[in-house]
Design an enzyme around this catalytic site. Structure first.
Site, PDB file in Angstrom:
ATOM      1  N   HIS A 115      40.562  43.148  18.583  1.00 21.16           N
ATOM      2  CA  HIS A 115      40.898  42.933  17.176  1.00 21.16           C
ATOM      3  C   HIS A 115      40.007  41.835  16.610  1.00 21.16           C
ATOM      4  O   HIS A 115      39.666  40.870  17.311  1.00 21.16           O
ATOM      5  CB  HIS A 115      42.372  42.536  17.044  1.00 21.16           C
ATOM      6  CG  HIS A 115      42.794  42.257  15.640  1.00 21.16           C
ATOM      7  ND1 HIS A 115      42.823  43.236  14.672  1.00 21.16           N
ATOM      8  CD2 HIS A 115      43.184  41.104  15.024  1.00 21.16           C
ATOM      9  CE1 HIS A 115      43.230  42.696  13.531  1.00 21.16           C
ATOM     10  NE2 HIS A 115      43.453  41.412  13.721  1.00 21.16           N
ATOM     11  N   HIS A 133      36.824  37.611  17.802  1.00 21.78           N
ATOM     12  CA  HIS A 133      37.226  38.851  18.488  1.00 21.78           C
ATOM     13  C   HIS A 133      38.219  38.497  19.583  1.00 21.78           C
ATOM     14  O   HIS A 133      38.000  37.566  20.358  1.00 21.78           O
ATOM     15  CB  HIS A 133      36.006  39.542  19.103  1.00 21.78           C
ATOM     16  CG  HIS A 133      36.350  40.748  19.933  1.00 21.78           C
ATOM     17  ND1 HIS A 133      36.566  40.681  21.289  1.00 21.78           N
ATOM     18  CD2 HIS A 133      36.533  42.049  19.587  1.00 21.78           C
ATOM     19  CE1 HIS A 133      36.858  41.884  21.750  1.00 21.78           C
ATOM     20  NE2 HIS A 133      36.841  42.733  20.745  1.00 21.78           N
ATOM     21  N   CYS A 145      39.464  46.464  11.257  1.00 24.03           N
ATOM     22  CA  CYS A 145      39.508  45.005  11.146  1.00 24.03           C
ATOM     23  C   CYS A 145      38.098  44.418  11.137  1.00 24.03           C
ATOM     24  O   CYS A 145      37.856  43.357  10.558  1.00 24.03           O
ATOM     25  CB  CYS A 145      40.335  44.395  12.277  1.00 24.03           C
ATOM     26  SG  CYS A 145      39.904  44.999  13.908  1.00 24.03           S
TER      27      CYS A 145
END
Length: 937
Positions: free
Chosen positions: A513, A505, A100
């Site tokens: 993630h 974040h 990601c």
């Protein structure tokens, strides 16, 4: 001597790496003939040895990369239409195993149109001299794959421009880039580290191109011009003044202790004792930073991680930090340093005065010398109320004792000699408060003159305190306003930078993630890029997720662009026609061919899927034509048949007098009247007439009158009824004129009704499993009950069941499964830990997007946060290394905020129920539940 590395730019990604492998074979040949080769280029012994070492390292790394195993990736939906791009919606990037971070950065850069053009129009140098090649390898002995990465990035950008897929796979570019990190594939990469490496590689790639194309002048590197600026460091070190000019790319900023971006910048631009910069012969040290040249793209790294010395591990800083959509940087420019210093001195003076005023105000708002303090205005008001109370002449204790009766005292004082005698309690007559006793404390003795003086003083003091408090508050507000507007004059708003992207974040320091909010400068709206999911967003959503202080999400990197440099976001135009180029027209010919080939492959997937569905439909059609055995006679009459028989019985007189036809139509009218009355009632949940009668369902959902009539007539035409067959023949002739129109709509309404019954069965079975505490079995039924019910309710409020009821039990089921999985993980046993993670990965994680997709369901969002926080809490605990590894691998999946459904199991098989059995079981389960779900989770 020239070594030619020629690649076919129009070929696919695999051809690119094949070309690189071919180049390595050439290098092997060169290595074998190194002596003759080195003699020709004039290298000495050291140069020969160094070249051999570099070439050997290159070949070894290339072989290692071919053997690398791929990490676990999100599975694609088998239906290619789920992966088809809608209109001109931006293309997402597939998460190919904790990537990601890659998606967030690449999408932010891709949406900078100038950067996109530079990458797409980059042509790898066809002829690389040996000297240049040797310099590249010396600089990048361990990471010399920048040119292959540049080629893969071009292909990836081309797909993001013109692909027909909803999202594309960045695996090849990711694999090349991951080599530089020297970490296993499951490790979550740091955004700033990745961005630094990415820009370094791009800078090197463009530098090679610039070196080949330079014509005597120093080559210009577009990456440096786009992302790098300069600042002047002015300061004093041990009494000696100094000035240094330094280049910067991503500018780091500390977050802890600051409330907004300007405070962070002010702290970063001043280090040490600032007074020493303006005084002679000072022994203090300090320095100021002043921007002399700002890059068109200015990136701020927000340092949200710090190392906890006591715990021996990094921790994330969740403090709230605000940042504006437009950032004026005039105050930090070297050309404005004199006026900025004056304003900083003024702000410092105002803040000192502000501190004094706030301390004075605090004395008014927290008055007293003890541990408990109150506003002084309230203290004076309480004193005034006490003084104004009606005086009493006796003590409240004495007054209560005098008014107590002997009988009431006997309730509290029972002589020992009367143990056998029962005491009669009369609380409403014997414990009554005397009528002359005041409800509040009051003074015992006060004269009218004393009261008058005291009231006058207290009124006057209270008014004075109110005025003083108001004056202090107004002064504080004026100073705050003055500080806010200190840099708002025209001379200090000449360098505007617009927020282009925010990288977010969510999670803790060692797991989490990433996703990005990127501003669409042409549509004037924010977009959220979360791996394969690209959705419209708002500034309010960005604030919630990016400022911090809410959940575990916060901005980690801010990308601003010069608002006056329109070329950064300007579309490309055809030089001949002047028309704006969009989509595939913006691509060079080699990339255009590459995208067309990929789109052809995807179109083939769609055609194969359509052919497969058509084949299945044909098979089902053939199966449906096979004659089936007649169904056995029902033991119990359905509710429909019961109503019809009752209606026919009531219409017996008409049947006898006017014949069977008139009798049937009279019965039809009676049955319709009965069903209409049922449809207008408001029965309890356990008695849902819609399950008993399709016509009640049709009436409540305002079906066309012809649909209701046709359904009712077909029920009276049942072959089990005497005369039903005759009626069917008559119905055929009556409705022949409208048969096609009626049958089409009739089939659609009956299909909706079957969907309603299926949803009811999903709900009923799910609730039965839930009551048995079989939560794993219950979850799938409740998931499909909710999804089907939502689809029904979108057509009308009476099409489905209570959405809040299903949502509640779906949420409860997930929470209980999450608790069970967490308990298994806490056990530490390998088998139970694996079972717990299987529950999370196969049941809970796929369900989270279903709860997050509707942001209006606050209880669902809170439940998701509870589940995530439960697992994030383990990050601060000591555990075995294998558990830590499994947790680190699992958490990014749990913290993924994508609302994209990543694939789910097929619907569970539903048993066949008669109408009577369905109604009975549904009533039983609804009666066992409360009428409305509890407010708590």
């Amino acid at each position: 001597v020239t070594l030619e590395l020629r690649g076919d730019n129009s070929s696919c990604c695999s051809d690119c790496l094949d070309a690189y492998d071919a180049a390595c074979e050439i290098l092997c040949l060169v290595l074998e003939r190194s002596l003759a080769f080195c003699l020709r280029v004039g290298l000495d012994g050291w140069g020969q040895w160094l070249l051999c070492q570099v070439l050997e390292a290159s070949i070894a790394e290339n072989k290692a990369s071919l053997k690398r195993t791929h990490p676990e990736v999100w599975s694609d939906s088998p239906n290619p239409y789920d992966r088809k791009r809608q209109d001109n919606c931006p293309v997402g990037l597939k998460n190919v195993g904790n990537t990601c971070w890659f998606s967030a950065v690449i999408q932010s850069l891709f949406n900078l149109l100038e950067f996109r053009r530079l990458v797409l129009n980059f042509n790898p140098p066809a002829n690389i001299s040996v000297t240049t090649l040797l310099n590249i390898f010396i600089l990048h002995i361990q990471e010399h794959r920048n040119l292959p990465f540049m080629r893969e990035l071009r292909y990836l950008f081309a797909l993001l421009v013109g692909s027909k897929r909803k999202y594309v796979d960045p695996s090849r570019a990711v694999e090349i880039l991951k080599d530089a990190f020297k970490s296993n594939d499951s490790q979550q990469q740091d955004v700033s580290e990745f961005t630094h490496k990415l820009l370094d590689w791009l800078e090197d790639a463009f530098q090679i191109k610039a070196e080949e194309e330079r014509d005597g002048e120093k080559p210009k590197n577009p990456m440096v011009e786009l992302f790098y600026g300069r600042f002047l460091a002015v300061g004093v070190l041990e009494g000696k003044k100094f000035e240094n000019t330094e280049m910067f790319g991503q500018y780091p900023l500390q977050v802890n202790g600051f409330k907004d971006l300007h405070e962070c910048l002010e702290a970063a631009m001043i280090e040490g004792e600032i007074e020493s910069l303006h005084s002679e012969n000072s022994a203090k040290s300090g320095q100021e930073h002043w921007f002399t040249e700002l890059p068109p793209v200015l990136t701020f790294e927000l340092s949200r991680f710090e190392f906890n010395q006591a715990l021996g591990r990094p921790e994330k800083i969740h403090n709230k930090l605000e940042f504006p959509p437009i950032l004026y940087l005039d105050r930090y420019m070297h050309k404005n340093r004199e006026i900025t210093r004056i304003k900083r001195d003024e702000i410092k003076r105002l803040k000192e005065y502000l501190t004094v005023l706030q301390q004075r105000l605090e004395r008014y708002l927290s008055y007293g010398s003890g541990p408990k303090r109150f506003p002084l205005v309230d203290v004076l008001q309480y004193a005034l109320e006490f003084a104004s109370s009606k005086p009493v002449c006796t003590s409240p204790v004495d007054d209560l004792g005098a008014s107590a009766t002997p009988q009431s005292c006997a309730q509290f004082w029972v002589p020992h000699c009367k143990k056998n005698r029962s005491v009669i309690h009369k609380p409403f007559t014997q414990s009554r408060i005397p009528p002359d006793l005041p409800m509040h404390p009051a003074p015992r003795h006060i004269t009218e003159e004393e009261l008058s003086v005291l009231e006058g003083c207290l009124h006057r003091w209270r008014t004075e305190v109110e005025n003083d408090t108001r004056d202090l508050q107004e002064s504080i507000s004026r100073i705050h306003r003055t500080i806010e507007l200190m840099y708002s004059d025209k001379t200090m708003v000449q360098v505007p930078y617009r927020l282009h992207a925010v990288l977010v974040h969510e999670g803790q320091a060692n797991a989490g993630h990433y996703w990005a909010y990127i501003y669409d400068h042409h549509q004037n709206r924010w977009m959220k890029y979360n791996d394969i999911s690209v959705t419209k967003s708002t500034w309010e959503e960005l604030e919630r997720d990016s400022f911090g202080g809410y959940r575990n999400a916060s901005a980690y990197c801010l990308m601003y662009i010069n608002d006056k440099e329109q070329y950064l976001i300007q579309e490309e135009f055809n030089k001949e026609t002047g028309q704006m180029l969009v989509g595939m027209d913006t691509l060079p010919s080699d990339l255009r061919d590459y995208v067309k080939e990929d789109n052809k492959r995807f179109e083939k997937e769609l055609e194969e899927w359509d052919a497969e569905l058509a084949q299945k439909a044909q098979q089902e059609k053939l199966l449906s034509q096979i004659p089936r055995a007649p169904a056995p006679s029902p033991v119990m009459l359905t509710p429909n048949m019961q109503g019809i028989i009752m209606a026919i019985g009531k219409a017996r007189n008409v049947y006898d007098r006017c014949g069977p036809e008139a009798g049937f139509f009279k019965a039809i009218k009676l049955e319709y009247t009965r069903l209409l009355k049922l449809a207008q009632e408001d029965p309890p949940p356990e008695c849902d007439y819609r399950l008993r009668h399709a016509i009640v369902y049709f009436i409540q959902n305002q079906a066309p009158k012809k649909i209701i009539e046709r359904t009712l007539l077909e029920q009276f035409g049942d072959h089990n009824l005497k005369g039903g067959l005759c009626l069917k023949k008559k119905l055929y002739f009556i409705f022949m004129d409208e048969v096609l129109f009626t049958l089409f709509y009739l089939q659609r309404w009956h299909q909706d009704y079957r969907h309603f019954r299926e949803t009811t069965m999903f709900l009923m079975v799910g609730l039965e499993f839930f009551q048995k505490k079989s939560y794993m079995e219950a979850l799938l039924y409740l998931i499909y009950a909710y999804q089907n019910n939502k689809e029904l309710l979108s057509k009308g409020p009476y099409r489905g069941h209570d959405e809040e009821l299903i949502s509640h039990y779906r949420r409860e089921c997930l929470l209980k499964l999450n608790e069970h999985a967490a308990a298994l993980f806490e056990s530490g046993d390998d088998q139970e830990v694996n079972n717990g993670l299987i529950i999370m990965n196969e049941l809970i994680v796929p369900c989270l997007p279903l709860l997050l997709v509707d942001e209006m369901e606050e209880k669902d969002i809170v439940a998701v946060e509870d589940m995530r926080n439960r697992w994030c809490s383990y990050l601060g605990q000591e555990m075995e290394p294998n558990l830590q590894e499994k947790l680190t691998d699992f958490l990014p999946k749990l913290l993924d905020c994508s609302t994209e459904i990543k694939g789910f199991n097929d619907p569970p098989k539903l048993p066949s129920y008669s109408t009577h059995e369905l109604c009975e079981r549904y009533a039983r389960i609804m009666l066992s539940l409360s009428r409305t779900p509890a407010d708590g989770r």
